[in-house]
Design an enzyme around this catalytic site. Structure first.
Site, PDB file in Angstrom:
ATOM      1  NE  ARG A  25      34.851  29.160  38.699  1.00 26.26           N
ATOM      2  CZ  ARG A  25      34.434  30.340  39.146  1.00 26.26           C
ATOM      3  NH1 ARG A  25      34.096  30.459  40.402  1.00 26.26           N
ATOM      4  NH2 ARG A  25      34.385  31.361  38.356  1.00 26.26           N
ATOM      5  NE  ARG A  29      36.483  30.358  46.515  1.00 31.68           N
ATOM      6  CZ  ARG A  29      35.800  31.484  46.364  1.00 31.68           C
ATOM      7  NH1 ARG A  29      35.926  32.450  47.241  1.00 31.68           N
ATOM      8  NH2 ARG A  29      34.975  31.643  45.345  1.00 31.68           N
ATOM      9  NE  ARG A  38      42.186  31.435  46.553  1.00 35.72           N
ATOM     10  CZ  ARG A  38      42.335  32.541  47.254  1.00 35.72           C
ATOM     11  NH1 ARG A  38      43.033  32.509  48.382  1.00 35.72           N
ATOM     12  NH2 ARG A  38      41.802  33.669  46.863  1.00 35.72           N
ATOM     13  CG  ASP A  75      39.257  33.789  36.409  1.00 36.74           C
ATOM     14  OD1 ASP A  75      38.512  33.084  37.102  1.00 36.74           O
ATOM     15  OD2 ASP A  75      38.917  34.904  35.973  1.00 36.74           O
ATOM     16  CE1 TYR A 152      33.194  39.597  36.225  1.00 34.53           C
ATOM     17  CE2 TYR A 152      32.767  38.504  34.132  1.00 34.53           C
ATOM     18  CZ  TYR A 152      32.589  38.585  35.498  1.00 34.53           C
ATOM     19  OH  TYR A 152      31.799  37.671  36.144  1.00 34.53           O
TER      20      TYR A 152
HETATM   21  O1  1CP Z   1      37.683  24.249  37.973  1.00 40.09           O
HETATM   22  C1  1CP Z   1      37.392  25.013  37.025  1.00 40.09           C
HETATM   23  O2  1CP Z   1      36.237  25.125  36.586  1.00 40.09           O
HETATM   24  C2  1CP Z   1      38.526  25.729  36.291  1.00 40.09           C
HETATM   25  C3  1CP Z   1      38.895  27.021  36.679  1.00 40.09           C
HETATM   26  C4  1CP Z   1      38.004  28.249  36.480  1.00 40.09           C
HETATM   27  C5  1CP Z   1      37.114  28.589  35.433  1.00 40.09           C
HETATM   28  C6  1CP Z   1      36.668  27.737  34.268  1.00 40.09           C
HETATM   29  C7  1CP Z   1      38.035  29.331  37.364  1.00 40.09           C
HETATM   30  C8  1CP Z   1      38.823  29.389  38.606  1.00 40.09           C
HETATM   31  N1  1CP Z   1      37.278  30.354  36.829  1.00 40.09           N
HETATM   32  C9  1CP Z   1      36.686  29.919  35.680  1.00 40.09           C
HETATM   33  C10 1CP Z   1      35.807  30.676  34.763  1.00 40.09           C
HETATM   34  C11 1CP Z   1      35.262  31.983  35.196  1.00 40.09           C
HETATM   35  N2  1CP Z   1      35.861  32.986  35.939  1.00 40.09           N
HETATM   36  C12 1CP Z   1      33.995  32.455  34.791  1.00 40.09           C
HETATM   37  C13 1CP Z   1      33.072  31.708  33.863  1.00 40.09           C
HETATM   38  C14 1CP Z   1      32.339  30.608  34.544  1.00 40.09           C
HETATM   39  C15 1CP Z   1      31.337  31.020  35.581  1.00 40.09           C
HETATM   40  O3  1CP Z   1      30.344  31.689  35.202  1.00 40.09           O
HETATM   41  O4  1CP Z   1      31.528  30.658  36.735  1.00 40.09           O
HETATM   42  C16 1CP Z   1      33.816  33.737  35.340  1.00 40.09           C
HETATM   43  C17 1CP Z   1      32.591  34.637  35.177  1.00 40.09           C
HETATM   44  C18 1CP Z   1      35.002  34.061  36.051  1.00 40.09           C
HETATM   45  C19 1CP Z   1      35.293  35.346  36.740  1.00 40.09           C
HETATM   46  C20 1CP Z   1      35.580  35.091  38.165  1.00 40.09           C
HETATM   47  N3  1CP Z   1      36.749  34.568  38.624  1.00 40.09           N
HETATM   48  C21 1CP Z   1      34.692  35.216  39.248  1.00 40.09           C
HETATM   49  C22 1CP Z   1      33.260  35.724  39.185  1.00 40.09           C
HETATM   50  C23 1CP Z   1      33.248  37.148  39.535  1.00 40.09           C
HETATM   51  C24 1CP Z   1      31.938  37.895  39.541  1.00 40.09           C
HETATM   52  O5  1CP Z   1      31.673  38.484  40.590  1.00 40.09           O
HETATM   53  O6  1CP Z   1      31.223  37.953  38.519  1.00 40.09           O
HETATM   54  C25 1CP Z   1      35.391  34.813  40.392  1.00 40.09           C
HETATM   55  C26 1CP Z   1      34.911  34.818  41.816  1.00 40.09           C
HETATM   56  C27 1CP Z   1      36.684  34.388  39.971  1.00 40.09           C
HETATM   57  C28 1CP Z   1      37.758  33.789  40.796  1.00 40.09           C
HETATM   58  C29 1CP Z   1      37.945  32.332  40.639  1.00 40.09           C
HETATM   59  N4  1CP Z   1      38.217  31.722  39.425  1.00 40.09           N
HETATM   60  C30 1CP Z   1      38.417  30.363  39.630  1.00 40.09           C
HETATM   61  C31 1CP Z   1      38.259  30.106  41.036  1.00 40.09           C
HETATM   62  C32 1CP Z   1      38.424  28.755  41.691  1.00 40.09           C
HETATM   63  C33 1CP Z   1      37.952  31.335  41.647  1.00 40.09           C
HETATM   64  C34 1CP Z   1      37.762  31.568  43.136  1.00 40.09           C
HETATM   65  C35 1CP Z   1      38.977  32.259  43.607  1.00 40.09           C
HETATM   66  C36 1CP Z   1      39.608  31.783  44.859  1.00 40.09           C
HETATM   67  O7  1CP Z   1      40.199  30.699  44.983  1.00 40.09           O
HETATM   68  O8  1CP Z   1      39.551  32.607  45.774  1.00 40.09           O
END
Ligand code: 1CP
Length: 344
Positions: A25, A29, A38, A75, A152
């Site tokens: 990540r 943010r 964003r 994502d 999911y």
């Molecule tokens: O920088 C990076 O790592 C690349 C981008 C990336 C990756 C690899 C994002 C952007 N998401 C992911 C993978 C991801 N997404 C996973 C696997 C890794 C982990 O366990 O963290 C999972 C489970 C998700 C699903 C997801 N997307 C969640 C979790 C939800 C939950 O409640 O279980 C969330 C909050 C997101 C949104 C998201 N994806 C990425 C970002 C930066 C964000 C935040 C969104 C924003 O900017 O508001």
């Protein structure tokens, strides 16, 4: 030569004097420049599907910190969307999807070939990045591992214990297995296109592997990762794969052999000295630093970073966190971690 990139050297099994470093990540943010881009995109999914802006946020942490790898900004939930699920994000809560729990709903998913109609902008982002990244930076593509993506798709949102997916597995194994198969096939197609567009390595995120016990861990975390890894390596010989079954605990010991992955990413729940003895002996390892150190910083951050580097100095190692950096992290602590790893 591609192999001169430090991340690719570590993935090939080389022990380097200083471990290369990137961070899960790393585009996110905690960075003001991410928040600005964003806002320009409007919302999270519009950012994911805008190649210019997605490439921009991928590059931001590379410019700011000079990480050794960039991870494609996208994502894991874009694949379910490409397969036909509705997907939206609720501000302050997280992702929401239409659910799939019956044979009828499973049958309505789009054929694998059709996913690219939705995912083409992601491949475009990869192409931009492979042109624009510094020559020493490795570009990592990724996807969710089938079990995690299925949790999911079945629940329609993130769940603390993945209860709905476990329930479907118990009550309707044929539909559950069908969902896993469709995701596995889609993931192979999706990652192949990322590799063709310029990804030099791919990572499989099995964020919820920790709730799979016994045979379920083998059948639903390990086996799909093994199938995806084998299919990608057959189509793209030499492509390195990183497997991240988060929460695997002592089961991390067999993951290289069982999946065929070149690198196993470990979370913070296992001790670095144990990882050196039981996991790194089989190949490259990555991860382990608690992400909360990026919030708290100070001496504890420095000493824990050093301890992990020392424990893993005898084999191939890529420095990383045990899980993603959180929005409340201080960007200066990230710099402190990098300086500590690089010894300045
Ligand atoms: O920088 C990076 O790592 C690349 C981008 C990336 C990756 C690899 C994002 C952007 N998401 C992911 C993978 C991801 N997404 C996973 C696997 C890794 C982990 O366990 O963290 C999972 C489970 C998700 C699903 C997801 N997307 C969640 C979790 C939800 C939950 O409640 O279980 C969330 C909050 C997101 C949104 C998201 N994806 C990425 C970002 C930066 C964000 C935040 C969104 C924003 O900017 O508001």
């Amino acid at each position: 030569m591609a192999q001169q990139k430090t991340i690719l050297r570590a993935l090939a099994g080389e022990t380097l004097p200083t471990p290369p470093i990137w961070m899960m990540r790393q585009a996110g943010r905690y960075l003001p420049e991410y928040k600005a881009t964003r806002a320009q995109a409007g919302d999270f999914l519009s950012l994911c599907y805008n190649p210019e802006l997605a490439a921009e946020v991928t590059l931001q942490p590379i410019r700011r910190y000079g990480f050794d790898a960039a991870i494609l900004f996208a994502d894991i939930l874009l694949l379910p969307q490409a397969l036909g699920a509705d997907l939206w994000f609720v501000t302050g809560e997280g992702p929401r999807l239409s659910t799939i729990t019956s044979a009828d709903e499973l049958a309505k998913l789009k054929p694998t070939d059709a996913i690219h109609d939705t995912l083409n902008p992601v491949y475009e982002t990869v192409k931009i990045l492979s042109r624009e990244l510094p020559k020493e930076t490795t570009l990592i593509g990724f996807a969710g591992s089938p079990w995690t993506v299925a949790t999911y798709m079945i629940a329609g949102q993130g769940t603390p214990d993945q209860g709905p997916a476990h329930a479907l597995k118990a009550e309707n194994r044929a539909v559950f297995d069908g969902i896993i198969e469709r995701i596995t096939e889609g993931t192979i197609a999706y990652l192949s296109k990322q590799i063709e567009a310029g990804a030099e390595c791919v990572k499989l995120f099995d964020s919820w592997a920790g709730s799979l016990q016994g045979e379920d861990f083998t059948n639903y975390s390990i086996k799909p990762m093994q199938q995806i890894t084998a299919a990608l390596k057959e189509k793209h010989p030499g492509i390195p794969v990183i497997a991240f079954p988060r929460g695997a605990g002592t089961k991390y010991a067999g993951v290289h052999a069982a999946t065929g992955a070149d690198c196993v990413a470990v979370d913070e729940g296992v001790d670095a000295a144990w990882v050196a003895e039981h996991v790194q002996k089989n190949g490259c390892v990555q991860g382990n630093l608690k992400s909360s150190h990026m919030v708290t910083g100070g001496d504890a951050l420095v000493s824990e970073t050093r301890r992990i580097c020392d424990a893993l100095s005898g084999g191939p190692h890529i420095f990383n966190l045990g899980h993603g950096i959180t929005p409340d992290a201080d960007p200066e602590n990230v710099q402190l971690m990098i300086d500590t790893v690089r010894g300045s």
